[in-house]
Design a protein around this motif. Structure first.
Motif, PDB file in Angstrom:
ATOM      1  N   SER A  14      15.024 -23.343  40.479  1.00 34.26           N
ATOM      2  CA  SER A  14      15.340 -23.449  41.900  1.00 34.26           C
ATOM      3  C   SER A  14      14.123 -23.029  42.720  1.00 34.26           C
ATOM      4  N   PRO A  15      14.005 -23.565  43.932  1.00 38.75           N
ATOM      5  CA  PRO A  15      12.896 -23.140  44.782  1.00 38.75           C
ATOM      6  C   PRO A  15      13.079 -21.676  45.176  1.00 38.75           C
ATOM      7  N   PRO A  16      11.996 -20.978  45.476  1.00 34.72           N
ATOM      8  CA  PRO A  16      12.128 -19.561  45.849  1.00 34.72           C
ATOM      9  C   PRO A  16      12.913 -19.397  47.150  1.00 34.72           C
ATOM     10  N   LYS A  17      13.687 -18.338  47.223  1.00 36.03           N
ATOM     11  CA  LYS A  17      14.480 -18.026  48.418  1.00 36.03           C
ATOM     12  C   LYS A  17      13.606 -17.304  49.434  1.00 36.03           C
ATOM     13  N   GLU A  18      13.971 -17.484  50.700  1.00 35.80           N
ATOM     14  CA  GLU A  18      13.262 -16.794  51.764  1.00 35.80           C
ATOM     15  C   GLU A  18      13.678 -15.324  51.776  1.00 35.80           C
ATOM     16  N   GLY A  24      13.070  -2.409  57.835  1.00 29.06           N
ATOM     17  CA  GLY A  24      12.362  -1.882  56.674  1.00 29.06           C
ATOM     18  C   GLY A  24      13.002  -2.194  55.328  1.00 29.06           C
ATOM     19  N   VAL A  25      14.094  -2.924  55.306  1.00 28.40           N
ATOM     20  CA  VAL A  25      14.763  -3.278  54.053  1.00 28.40           C
ATOM     21  C   VAL A  25      14.642  -4.790  53.856  1.00 28.40           C
ATOM     22  N   GLU A  26      14.201  -5.209  52.671  1.00 27.60           N
ATOM     23  CA  GLU A  26      14.055  -6.641  52.398  1.00 27.60           C
ATOM     24  C   GLU A  26      15.385  -7.235  51.940  1.00 27.60           C
ATOM     25  N   TYR A  27      15.700  -8.413  52.479  1.00 26.45           N
ATOM     26  CA  TYR A  27      16.918  -9.134  52.132  1.00 26.45           C
ATOM     27  C   TYR A  27      16.568 -10.567  51.737  1.00 26.45           C
ATOM     28  N   VAL A  28      17.279 -11.091  50.756  1.00 27.88           N
ATOM     29  CA  VAL A  28      17.123 -12.484  50.357  1.00 27.88           C
ATOM     30  C   VAL A  28      18.098 -13.298  51.199  1.00 27.88           C
ATOM     31  N   LEU A  29      17.580 -14.326  51.878  1.00 29.36           N
ATOM     32  CA  LEU A  29      18.439 -15.156  52.725  1.00 29.36           C
ATOM     33  C   LEU A  29      19.030 -16.291  51.895  1.00 29.36           C
ATOM     34  N   GLU A  30      20.309 -16.522  52.088  1.00 27.35           N
ATOM     35  CA  GLU A  30      21.038 -17.565  51.362  1.00 27.35           C
ATOM     36  C   GLU A  30      21.737 -18.437  52.377  1.00 27.35           C
ATOM     37  N   ARG A  31      21.707 -19.744  52.181  1.00 26.00           N
ATOM     38  CA  ARG A  31      22.393 -20.666  53.078  1.00 26.00           C
ATOM     39  C   ARG A  31      23.905 -20.514  52.908  1.00 26.00           C
ATOM     40  N   ALA A  32      24.618 -20.655  53.998  1.00 26.53           N
ATOM     41  CA  ALA A  32      26.076 -20.543  53.967  1.00 26.53           C
ATOM     42  C   ALA A  32      26.685 -21.759  53.287  1.00 26.53           C
ATOM     43  N   ILE A  33      27.851 -21.563  52.687  1.00 24.90           N
ATOM     44  CA  ILE A  33      28.585 -22.672  52.095  1.00 24.90           C
ATOM     45  C   ILE A  33      29.251 -23.439  53.237  1.00 24.90           C
ATOM     46  N   ARG A  34      29.077 -24.749  53.233  1.00 26.34           N
ATOM     47  CA  ARG A  34      29.687 -25.605  54.253  1.00 26.34           C
ATOM     48  C   ARG A  34      30.432 -26.727  53.542  1.00 26.34           C
TER      49      ARG A  34
END
Length: 119
Positions: A14-18, A24-34
């Motif tokens: 899979s392509p890398p996630k944003e 100050g805390v890193e979060y991985v962004l995930e697209r919402a289910i539609r």
């Protein structure tokens, strides 16, 4: 991985996630289910789509309704707009496009529910 090969290795990665930092805390962004359609069942609702769910149906029905482009709600009891106390609404009508009132026989038929009795 999106797909594995026959030997258990990665066939398609899979392509890398944003990743973004918030406070100050890193979060991985995930697209919402539609989804194209969402089908939910409510204990009570009005023709504007304001819904009240019963017991554990509050767990996932509101989230499923919010994910649908078109949400169809089956309501066991259809009431006039304004009869549901605004504080009692579990899902506002903005998320519901169609309301289907069930007959008493259809409302009583809950195939997914199973009654268990301990002895």
């Amino acid at each position: 991985p999106w797909r594995y090969d026959g030997s258990g290795g990665v066939a398609l990665a899979s392509p890398p996630k944003e990743v973004r930092a918030f406070d100050g805390v890193e979060y991985v962004l995930e697209r919402a289910i539609r989804t194209d359609f969402a089908l939910v069942r409510a204990a009570k609702g009005d023709r504007h789509g304001n819904l009240v769910f019963n017991k554990s149906s509050r767990n996932f029905n509101p989230l499923a309704a919010m994910a649908g482009k078109v949400t169809i709600a089956e309501v066991e009891e259809l009431v006039e707009p304004g009869e549901i106390d605004p504080d009692a609404v579990h899902l506002p009508g903005v998320f519901v496009q169609r309301v289907l009132a069930l007959t008493p026989r259809q409302a009583a038929d809950k195939k997914i529910e199973q009654r268990t009795v301990s002895s």
